[in-house]
Design an enzyme around this catalytic site. Structure first.
Site, PDB file in Angstrom:
ATOM      1  N   LYS A   1     115.686 -27.535  34.959  1.00 49.18           N
ATOM      2  CA  LYS A   1     116.467 -26.620  35.455  1.00 49.18           C
ATOM      3  C   LYS A   1     116.224 -25.883  36.689  1.00 49.18           C
ATOM      4  O   LYS A   1     114.899 -26.356  36.891  1.00 49.18           O
ATOM      5  CB  LYS A   1     117.051 -26.020  34.402  1.00 49.18           C
TER       6      LYS A   1
ATOM      7  N   HIS B   1     102.649 -35.531  35.642  1.00 50.84           N
ATOM      8  CA  HIS B   1     103.365 -35.908  37.100  1.00 50.84           C
ATOM      9  C   HIS B   1     102.045 -36.473  38.372  1.00 50.84           C
ATOM     10  O   HIS B   1     101.856 -37.264  38.800  1.00 50.84           O
ATOM     11  CB  HIS B   1     104.697 -35.080  37.909  1.00 50.84           C
TER      12      HIS B   1
END
Length: 186
Positions: A103, A38
């Site tokens: 999550k 990222h």
């Protein structure tokens, strides 16, 4: 409750139709990326360079899979904690990313970007990486091979189970689910 079947690409219209709490089965192409990947993607954006994947109407799965055993497309592929991508997700959402799978909670900047641009956050169940990997039919590294498990992969998935945790309106199952539970036990 019936499962919502999603075939990628995840268009903005489809993303906007999903609601927190929807159980989904995702089929098609999704991508993997964790925090190191990222960071590199956002550095490319900042430099005005092209990304190694088409981010528009895509889903990124926050996972660092284990190596595949013979005859498998991928090793264990359980979700990683999503907040590590919070510094980068708003930039990618602004470029058209419509889905993320991971999550844990997301920060307010991510939720605001999701509401502004029509994206959703799916939860996958941690601890079930070996079972989730059965839904991955093909995996290939497409960028940042030097990152090992954190390289960007293109996955072909079939009936990958996920639950909409935060929808494009900002409804958050972690909050509404807790409230409903507390209300039922009073």
């Amino acid at each position: 409750m019936d499962n919502v079947r999603i075939t990628t690409p995840l268009t903005q219209d489809t993303a906007k139709s999903l609601r927190a709490g929807d159980s989904c089965l995702i089929s098609g192409v999704i991508y993997t990326a964790r925090d190191a990947a990222h960071k590199r993607l956002c550095e490319l954006v900042a430099a005005g360079k092209e990304l190694p994947l088409d981010i528009k109407d895509s889903i990124i799965y926050f996972v660092g899979p284990t190596p595949a055993k013979p005859g498998q497309a991928i090793g264990s592929a359980g979700p990683t904690t999503s907040y590590r991508m919070d510094a980068y997700s708003p930039t990618l959402i602004g470029l058209g990313l419509t889905g993320m799978i991971g999550k844990g909670k997301r920060g307010p900047e991510v939720v605001n970007a999701m509401k502004e641009h029509g994206a959703v956050y799916f939860g996958a169940i941690g601890g079930c990486g070996a079972l989730l990997s059965r839904c991955i039919k093909k995996a290939e590294v497409i960028a940042y091979d030097d990152l090992g498990a954190e390289a960007i992969r293109r996955l072909e998935v079939e009936d990958f189970p996920a639950i909409v945790i935060i929808d494009s309106q900002g409804n958050n199952l972690y909050e509404t689910g807790r409230e409903a539970y507390l209300a039922s036990n009073i």
